[in-house]
Enzyme design. Structure first.
Site, mmCIF file in Angstrom:
data_model
loop_
_atom_site.group_PDB
_atom_site.id
_atom_site.type_symbol
_atom_site.label_atom_id
_atom_site.label_comp_id
_atom_site.label_asym_id
_atom_site.label_seq_id
_atom_site.Cartn_x
_atom_site.Cartn_y
_atom_site.Cartn_z
ATOM 1 N N LYS A 219 -7.246 -0.675 11.460
ATOM 2 C CA LYS A 219 -6.707 -1.290 10.112
ATOM 3 C C LYS A 219 -5.232 -0.512 9.852
ATOM 4 C CE LYS A 219 -6.506 -1.110 5.668
ATOM 5 N NZ LYS A 219 -5.386 -0.229 5.188
ATOM 6 N N GLU B 221 1.021 -1.406 0.021
ATOM 7 C CA GLU B 221 0.424 -0.490 0.228
ATOM 8 C C GLU B 221 0.929 0.928 -0.123
ATOM 9 O OE1 GLU B 221 -2.984 -0.031 2.433
ATOM 10 O OE2 GLU B 221 -2.986 2.209 2.866
ATOM 11 N N ASP C 143 4.505 -14.456 11.130
ATOM 12 C CA ASP C 143 2.764 -15.375 10.582
ATOM 13 C C ASP C 143 2.270 -14.107 11.124
ATOM 14 O OD1 ASP C 143 0.373 -16.110 10.595
ATOM 15 O OD2 ASP C 143 0.777 -18.177 11.234
ATOM 16 N N HIS D 10 -2.429 10.785 -0.261
ATOM 17 C CA HIS D 10 -2.495 9.415 -0.468
ATOM 18 C C HIS D 10 -2.954 8.879 -2.234
ATOM 19 C CE1 HIS D 10 -3.352 5.564 0.845
ATOM 20 N NE2 HIS D 10 -3.821 4.895 0.165
#
Ligand code: MEV
Length: 441
Positions: free
Chosen positions: A278, A85, A294, A391
């Site tokens: 998130k 991202e 992991d 962004h």
């Protein structure tokens, strides 16, 4: 309907690709080219990667970046991050820079214990189960001695073994609840091997125990828990409101008040908390992946922790204490710096070198910092300029690539869109105009 394929795993890599092309991709040679272009020409390296998983046909790359200048407990750290991202690594670096001259990040490891359960069915009397556990406990622990030997030498291994009665929640359901210290390993294999040994010993001891009036306990399954609230790290930043200085035209106090409000909203509103968390995981996952850990285990454990009181909430807290701004979080993180992929993947090994061959505790600290930093950067943008401006600028490079601009056109369009928020349609139109102008000149 197509017939199912049998013996797929036994096919060679090129046979698997042939099958794929004929079954799903209309014999496309372009698809074959995409698959083979990502093969590594270094044959042993490719074989290493093929060996990580099953039925592999190619590699899937993730960008591997660096976020430098993190001051963590007085030490300057460069954090390796693997993430696709755009803006995440830039945001981390920005947060690192902001806190570099404001005291940096402080961390504290609150615990390093993990757990696993042997899940049992037993329909007899609770007192029989308790008597059986008292009868078997020493043998259960003793049966782990050889599995535990090397962990024990370094202060690890099984720490506690309890019988848990869950029959109020589910008829006949008990657990052997085992707690482990796994030192610098994430420890999944060690814990699962130990639990399966406990299950075997339990069966054996149950056959010797004379106190069951009905059936013996039955083992349903034995597996570690990815919920690790006892393997937790605290991370914080703080500075005076004056030290924050002016942020996008507002005072440090105004900025801090808005920031605290944004965190409090995520504290009570799950719709916001999920997105807020998130963003934190953007930072945490990127370090977890770069270091060969992991990320699914970490994700599952962290989100469960965010809902520990029955409501899903923000993982971070912020407050103004007199004239100070305080921003902090606690994250459950089961991470390893030895064993598993950490010692196999050349880029995980590189990550460990970049981090100075950290202990698991140090990696917990660094990863937590990446999470808090990411949340700081996201909220910094959200309560000031919004995230889209920054962004979309980062997206511009990807978008220019996608619309097929050449190097010269890219340079021109980057200039043209310096002060604008780029959109695909806007870029395409500008590109078309550039080309018309070029044809006419
Ligand atoms: C995007 O990947 C992450 C954010 O949505 C996080 C947030 O809203 O706090 C920007």
């Amino acid at each position: 309907m197509n017939t199912p394929v049998s013996g797929f795993s036994k096919l060679s890599k090129s046979q698997k690709i042939d099958w794929l092309l004929s079954r799903h991709l209309n014999e496309s040679e372009t698809a074959r080219e995409v698959i083979t272009r990502y093969w590594n020409q270094d044959v042993p390296l490719q074989e290493l990667h093929d060996g990580f998983s099953e039925n592999t046909i190619t590699n899937y790359y993730l960008p591997y970046g660096l976020a430098p200048n993190f001051l963590i407990d007085g030490e300057l750290v460069t954090i390796p991050m693997a993430i696709e991202e755009s803006s995440v690594v830039a945001a981390a670096s920005k947060a690192a820079k902001f806190w570099l001259n404001r005291g940096g990040f402080k961390t504290e490891v609150l615990g390093t214990l993990k757990s696993g359960q042997v899940h049992l069915n037993f329909e007899g009397l609770n007192s029989e189960m308790e008597a059986f556990f008292a009868f078997a406990k020493a043998s259960l622990l003793q049966s782990l001695e050889s599995i535990n030997a090397s962990m024990k030498k370094r202060g690890g291994g099984i720490q506690d073994l309890r019988l848990v009665d869950k029959t109020k929640d589910l008829k006949g359901y008990y657990q052997l609840h085992a707690t482990f210290e796994t030192n610098d390993a994430m420890g999944a294999n060690f814990i699962n091997t130990s639990l399966e040994q406990l299950a075997m010993t339990l069966r054996l001891k149950a056959s010797e125990f004379k106190g069951f009036s009905t059936d013996r306990p039955e083992v349903v399954m034995s597996i570690l828990s990815n919920y690790v609230p006892e393997c937790r790290v605290k991370v914080s930043v703080s500075c005076s409101l004056d030290e924050i200085g002016e942020v996008n035209g507002v005072t440090g106090r105004e900025f801090a008040e808005k920031f605290v409000r944004a965190v409090n909203i995520a504290g009570i509103e799950p719709l916001r908390a999920v997105t807020h968390n998130k963003g934190i995981m953007n930072g945490i996952d990127a370090v977890v992946i770069a270091t060969g850990n992991d990320f699914r285990a970490v994700e599952a454990g962290v989100h469960a922790y965010a809902a520990r009181d029955g409501k899903y909430r923000s993982l971070t807290n912020a407050r103004i204490e007199e004239h100070n701004f305080v921003f902090e979080a606690e994250f459950p993180l089961a991470l390893g710096t030895v064993g598993g992929l950490t010692s196999l993947h050349p880029l995980s090994k590189l990550a460990m070198q970049i981090l100075g061959q950290p202990s698991a505790e140090k990696l917990m600290r660094v990863t937590a910092v990446a999470g808090l930093a990411q949340n700081f950067a996201a909220l910094h943008s959200l309560v000031t300029t919004g995230i889209q401006a920054g962004h979309m600028k980062m997206h511009l490079v990807n978008m220019l690539e996608q619309i097929g601009a050449n190097d010269e056109e890219k340079a021109q369009l980057k200039k043209d869109f310096e002060d604008k928020t780029p959109s695909f349609s806007g870029l395409k139109e500008s590109l078309a105009q550039l080309r018309i102008a070029a044809d006419q000149s």
